[in-house]
Scaffold this motif. Structure first.
Motif, PDB file in Angstrom:
ATOM      1  N   ALA A  33      50.437 -58.897  -0.825  1.00  0.00           N
ATOM      2  CA  ALA A  33      49.156 -59.661  -1.616  1.00  0.00           C
ATOM      3  C   ALA A  33      48.344 -59.072  -0.456  1.00  0.00           C
ATOM      4  O   ALA A  33      47.257 -58.203  -1.027  1.00  0.00           O
ATOM      5  N   GLU A  34      48.311 -59.476   0.706  1.00  0.00           N
ATOM      6  CA  GLU A  34      47.254 -58.732   1.956  1.00  0.00           C
ATOM      7  C   GLU A  34      47.507 -57.750   2.054  1.00  0.00           C
ATOM      8  O   GLU A  34      45.996 -57.250   2.472  1.00  0.00           O
ATOM      9  N   LEU A  35      48.136 -56.865   2.269  1.00  0.00           N
ATOM     10  CA  LEU A  35      48.459 -55.660   2.415  1.00  0.00           C
ATOM     11  C   LEU A  35      47.966 -55.107   1.342  1.00  0.00           C
ATOM     12  O   LEU A  35      46.582 -53.605   1.098  1.00  0.00           O
ATOM     13  N   LEU A  36      48.362 -55.381  -0.335  1.00  0.00           N
ATOM     14  CA  LEU A  36      47.923 -54.776  -1.263  1.00  0.00           C
ATOM     15  C   LEU A  36      46.103 -54.638  -1.707  1.00  0.00           C
ATOM     16  O   LEU A  36      45.083 -54.319  -2.114  1.00  0.00           O
ATOM     17  N   GLU A  37      46.409 -55.919  -1.176  1.00  0.00           N
ATOM     18  CA  GLU A  37      44.613 -56.187  -1.503  1.00  0.00           C
ATOM     19  C   GLU A  37      43.711 -55.558  -0.227  1.00  0.00           C
ATOM     20  O   GLU A  37      42.323 -55.308  -0.954  1.00  0.00           O
ATOM     21  N   THR A  38      44.344 -55.782   0.988  1.00  0.00           N
ATOM     22  CA  THR A  38      43.161 -54.970   2.237  1.00  0.00           C
ATOM     23  C   THR A  38      43.072 -53.160   1.627  1.00  0.00           C
ATOM     24  O   THR A  38      42.000 -52.719   2.385  1.00  0.00           O
ATOM     25  N   LEU A  39      44.701 -53.190   1.239  1.00  0.00           N
ATOM     26  CA  LEU A  39      44.104 -51.274   1.039  1.00  0.00           C
ATOM     27  C   LEU A  39      43.963 -50.415  -0.072  1.00  0.00           C
ATOM     28  O   LEU A  39      43.270 -49.752  -0.165  1.00  0.00           O
ATOM     29  N   ARG A  40      43.615 -51.239  -1.272  1.00  0.00           N
ATOM     30  CA  ARG A  40      43.715 -50.730  -2.153  1.00  0.00           C
ATOM     31  C   ARG A  40      41.559 -50.699  -2.803  1.00  0.00           C
ATOM     32  O   ARG A  40      41.170 -51.916  -2.589  1.00  0.00           O
ATOM     33  N   PRO A  41      40.876 -50.071  -3.213  1.00  0.00           N
ATOM     34  CA  PRO A  41      39.782 -50.150  -3.091  1.00  0.00           C
ATOM     35  C   PRO A  41      39.415 -50.037  -4.031  1.00  0.00           C
ATOM     36  O   PRO A  41      40.037 -51.418  -5.298  1.00  0.00           O
ATOM     37  N   GLU A  42      37.847 -51.481  -4.542  1.00  0.00           N
ATOM     38  CA  GLU A  42      37.008 -51.953  -4.742  1.00  0.00           C
ATOM     39  C   GLU A  42      37.974 -52.014  -6.403  1.00  0.00           C
ATOM     40  O   GLU A  42      37.578 -53.342  -7.479  1.00  0.00           O
TER      41      GLU A  42
END
Length: 294
Positions: A33-42
């Protein structure tokens, strides 16, 4: 689901590089979940399709084994991975994973095998090398591959551009003008140390055999032995000839002071490189040069 089909998981080189860089720089496991939230654009959370594409590409390479996931779902890169060796790690992974499947997977597999098949087909041809004088692009890649592999074609609408992008990324194609020439120099270079392990000089035929074991897409490699009998409208090289693509790569590595190609005193032990303008060069011995050129 083909890796080179731009509608399928694993096809995005942008996401592949982005995720790998984040994991390597992190240097320790990170929650999904952190990886997904960190990498995807707003804007991505607003797009269900975009979010699914990110996760499908992440899962594809987790399943292939490029990155690791522990029992708690924490994701991390292998300990020795670096940002600079991603192409060679991916290429080795494709070859290793193909070896765990049945031999016929190279002929008929649909996951990473379409890339391996199509690139093996290109590497066997003279036409799109420096010697052949033509470049390959999304405009003629269908003819370049599909005309020689009937029944195993790349999909013209979804696979050609991704196949070429992966070919450049993995070190088999070099950009020229609006297309590419077939040149496996960058794919070969990481394997030189292993090929010459235990010595710095090898008979040229031994070198070619060892190189084919590491990179089965090249001369004497397992993929070539499987695919060449299936290729139509194509003429194989003579047994003593090195393919135009490999010939170019070896001469290029010599110019970079990585190799030295020597003629043998016994021509029966030599093989011939195929070079532009009909030039052939006899080589019987090859030396690995570790010194740095000034």
């Amino acid at each position: 689901m083909s890796m080179v089909n731009n509608a399928h998981p694993g096809s995005s080189l942008i996401l592949l590089n982005l995720i790998d860089r984040a994991l390597v720089r992190r240097g320790k496991p990170i929650a999904r979940a952190e990886l997904l939230e960190t990498l995807r654009p707003e804007f991505l959370p607003k797009s269900e399709t975009g979010a699914k594409r990110f996760e499908s590409n992440l899962d594809f390479w987790l399943e292939e084994g490029l990155w690791l996931q522990d029992s708690e779902g924490m994701i991390f890169a292998p300990p020795q991975a670096s940002e600079n060796d991603l192409p060679s790690r991916v290429l080795q992974l494709l070859i290793d994973n193909a070896a765990t499947r049945s031999e016929s997977a190279i002929l008929d597999g649909t996951r990473t095998e379409p890339f391996l098949r199509a690139m093996t087909c290109l590497l066997a041809q003279r036409r799109y090398t420096f010697m052949g004088g033509e470049s390959v692009s999304s405009f003629n890649a269908a003819e370049a591959v599909n005309s020689h592999l009937p029944g195993r074609e790349l999909n013209e609408s979804n696979e050609l551009s991704t196949f070429l992008a992966y070919g450049e990324f993995l070190g088999f194609l070099e950009p020229i003008g609006k297309g590419y020439i077939v040149d496996p120099t960058l794919a070969i270079e990481p394997y030189l140390e292993r090929i010459f392990e235990g010595g710095r000089v090898l008979p040229f035929r031994v070198f070619v055999e060892r190189l084919g074991e590491y990179l089965p897409l090249l001369d004497e490699g397992g993929y070539r032995r499987l695919l060449e009998p299936c290729m139509e409208n194509w003429k194989p090289d003579a047994p003593y000839e090195i393919s135009a693509a490999l010939s170019h790569a070896l001469v290029r590595l010599e110019s970079l002071f990585r190799l030295r190609l020597e003629k043998s005193s016994d021509d029966s032990l030599s093989m011939r490189l195929q070079l532009p303008n009909g030039v052939q060069r006899s080589v019987g011995e090859i030396q690995y040069r570790t010194e740095v050129a000034v």
